[in-house]
Write an enzyme that holds these catalytic residues in place. Structure first.
Site, PDB file in Angstrom:
ATOM      1  N   SER A 114       0.847  -1.181   0.000  1.00 49.30           N
ATOM      2  CA  SER A 114       0.000   0.000   0.000  1.00 49.30           C
ATOM      3  C   SER A 114       0.889   1.240   0.000  1.00 49.30           C
ATOM      4  CB  SER A 114      -0.914  -0.001   1.229  1.00 49.30           C
ATOM      5  OG  SER A 114      -0.160   0.429   2.344  1.00 49.30           O
ATOM      6  N   LYS A 115       0.246   2.376  -0.151  1.00 55.31           N
ATOM      7  CA  LYS A 115       0.988   3.641  -0.225  1.00 55.31           C
ATOM      8  C   LYS A 115       1.895   3.852   0.988  1.00 55.31           C
ATOM      9  CE  LYS A 115      -2.941   5.698  -1.105  1.00 55.31           C
ATOM     10  NZ  LYS A 115      -4.146   6.025  -1.828  1.00 55.31           N
ATOM     11  N   ARG A 116       1.525   3.215   2.098  1.00 58.87           N
ATOM     12  CA  ARG A 116       2.275   3.444   3.329  1.00 58.87           C
ATOM     13  C   ARG A 116       3.414   2.443   3.569  1.00 58.87           C
ATOM     14  NH1 ARG A 116      -2.401   5.491   3.687  1.00 58.87           N
ATOM     15  NH2 ARG A 116      -3.362   3.448   3.494  1.00 58.87           N
TER      16      ARG A 116
END
Ligand code: GLU
Length: 509
Positions: free
Chosen positions: A270-272
């Protein structure tokens, strides 16, 4: 599949946000497969869900594919082709989706449902009370609802004529075996009783993804559907839809790509969880959340390195080759070699790919790439000189900007010197040696790396051993870097002498 058919594949993103690297990989695998088989690669924009439409997302998809060098031959943004329009919202206006929905109803594979939101909510509650784990509109529950299976023909006609909102649902049969073949996963068998009666046409007349993509794949003569694993659970419903349309034999072959996992392998990337690397190919600004994301392009990645890295997320050519040009990827690609298991994203390896591509670049090309950074720093230098600096620095660089970060002393005289080295090593004795060495260097002709080496050797034999770290610090300000003799040769005799003299003046003991 009829092997005579020309391969036609599509990348069919929904413009609901920035296209992330998982989406780019899907596009890439479609592209490689198409090129390998001399086929067509199509970009179709699936924008039937107007609520999730994000402004700018479509342009972003187009720009990203262009930057990656994986351009479709037909589709939105790439010169429409014989199946225009390629945007589902525009295709809807042609009435094509209603036509197919009608066909399905006539074939007994779909039905009208008139249930209101409240009625659906009541059903959900009823099922929850009855402890049904996942309440669904399906072969059992539909018989208690208001639809063309429970209402009389006349009642249905009356409702349709009076303009009461309705949806069209897929009529999934009870307890039937649905079998289909996935090129990556092999045979898959699912019992139809586990599948819900998916909405095909919404009450606003818009088709859902389930209907629209099937209609478009048929109309656009798509031969292979290559998409993310998240679509695998809906595939049985799609197989049924083809069957009801009498097109089971013509159905495209399916290939569901593995997930891209976080670096630790625990869950979907994910983006994180990208460990400081970008998630998006280009800078992306999300208008809804106000968040900005830096892209691979803007972080200094070469598109060739980016797609090489992506190609190996879930696939490999079967030998140990890792650096593969686009042509090699096309030649070697096969869906059969795509893995079922999720592929871990490896940030270090991603940087390594860029490093490999940087090392392969010609020094003059690197010089051109470095030029904007030099300009930003008000440096004017001859292209030949810049090229030599690039050649010198490229071994240790991951990105073009590293050449500047690590080697700015090739363009500007240092004004600070590694304190630790000076503190420890600068004394009357070392100064004396450097002054003597300077005389030897002055006589070195030509001032090439080879001759400088030779001078060093002579000096050591005749005079004293050299503290190279100290000498390097005097010339560059820093205590490590590429071969000192090479640095000195590129800087030239006068510059080297100047710099050493400057230190002798400034750092008196
Ligand atoms: N519109 C779907 C998506 O956003 C496409 C899935 C498919 O390729 O069938 O991923």
């Amino acid at each position: 599949m009829n092997t005579e058919k020309k391969v036609r594949v599509r990348f069919a993103p929904s413009p609901t946000g920035g296209l992330h690297m998982g989406g780019v990989r899907t596009a890439l695998f479609n592209y490689l497969f198409a090129k390998k088989h001399g086929g067509d690669f199509i970009l179709r924009i699936e924008d039937t869900d107007q609520n999730r439409y994000v402004k700018g997302a479509e342009e972003y998809i187009i720009e990203s594919l262009k930057w990656c060098g994986i351009e479709p031959n037909e589709g939105v943004g790439f010169g429409d082709g014989p199946h225009a329009p390629y945007r589902q919202s525009e295709r809807k206006k042609t009435g094509i989706y209603e036509k197919y929905a009608q066909k399905l109803i006539e074939a007994g594979g779909a039905y009208y449902a008139f249930d209101t939101e409240e009625e659906l909510e009541e059903m959900r509650k009823r099922l929850e009370v009855a402890r049904v784990v996942s309440p669904q509109y399906n072969h059992i529950t539909r018989m208690n609802m208001r639809n063309s299976l429970t209402l009389s023909y006349d009642e249905v006609q009356k409702l349709l004529d009076s303009g009461v909102p309705y949806v069209v649902r897929l009529k999934v049969p009870r307890n039937e075996e649905i079998r289909f073949y996935d090129i990556i996963r092999g045979w898959i068998v699912v019992n139809s009783s586990t599948i819900d009666d998916k909405v095909l046409l919404k009450s606003d007349g818009m088709p859902t993804y389930h209907l629209a993509h099937i209609v478009d794949d048929i109309e656009m003569q798509i031969t292979h559907v290559i998409r993310g694993e998240e679509w695998l659970p809906s595939a049985p419903a799609h197989v049924l839809t083809y069957k009801f349309l009498g097109l089971e034999q013509n159905m495209p072959q399916l290939a569901h790509l593995p997930l891209i996992l976080k670096p630790d392998g625990k869950g979907k990337l994910s983006k994180r969880d990208t460990s400081g690397l970008p998630m998006f190919p280009l800078n992306w600004y999300d208008e809804r959340t106000g968040e900005s994301y830096v892209g691979y392009k803007e972080s200094g990645f070469f598109p060739e390195a980016f797609i090489n890295m992506l190609a190996l997320l879930g696939w490999n050519p079967g030998n140990n080759q890792e650096i593969l040009s686009k042509q090699e990827l096309i030649q070697l690609f096969s869906l059969e070699k795509v893995h079922k298991a999720g592929a871990k994203f490896d940030p270090e390896k991603t940087k390594w790919f860029n490093q490999q591509y940087l090392r392969k670049k010609d020094k003059y090309e690197l010089a051109d790439l470095l030029q904007p950074i030099l300009k930003e720093n008000n440096i004017q230098a001859e292209k030949n000189y810049v090229a030599e600096v690039c050649e010198l620095m490229k071994e240790k660089a991951y990105f073009v900007k590293d050449i500047w970060d690590m080697g700015s002393y090739m363009f500007v005289d240092p004004d600070t010197y590694d304190e630790k080295v000076i503190q420890k090593k600068w004394n009357t004795e070392s100064q004396k040696i450097i002054i003597e060495l300077l005389q030897y260097l002055d006589k070195t002709e030509p001032f090439s790396a080879e001759h400088i080496h030779h001078t060093f050797e002579q000096f050591i034999q005749q005079k004293h051993k050299i503290d190279y770290q100290l000498l390097r610090t005097c010339i560059t300000g820093v205590s490590s870097g590429p071969s000192l003799a090479h640095i000195m040769a590129v800087l030239g005799k006068e510059k080297v002498k100047d710099r050493i003299l400057k230190v002798l003046e400034r750092v008196k003991v």
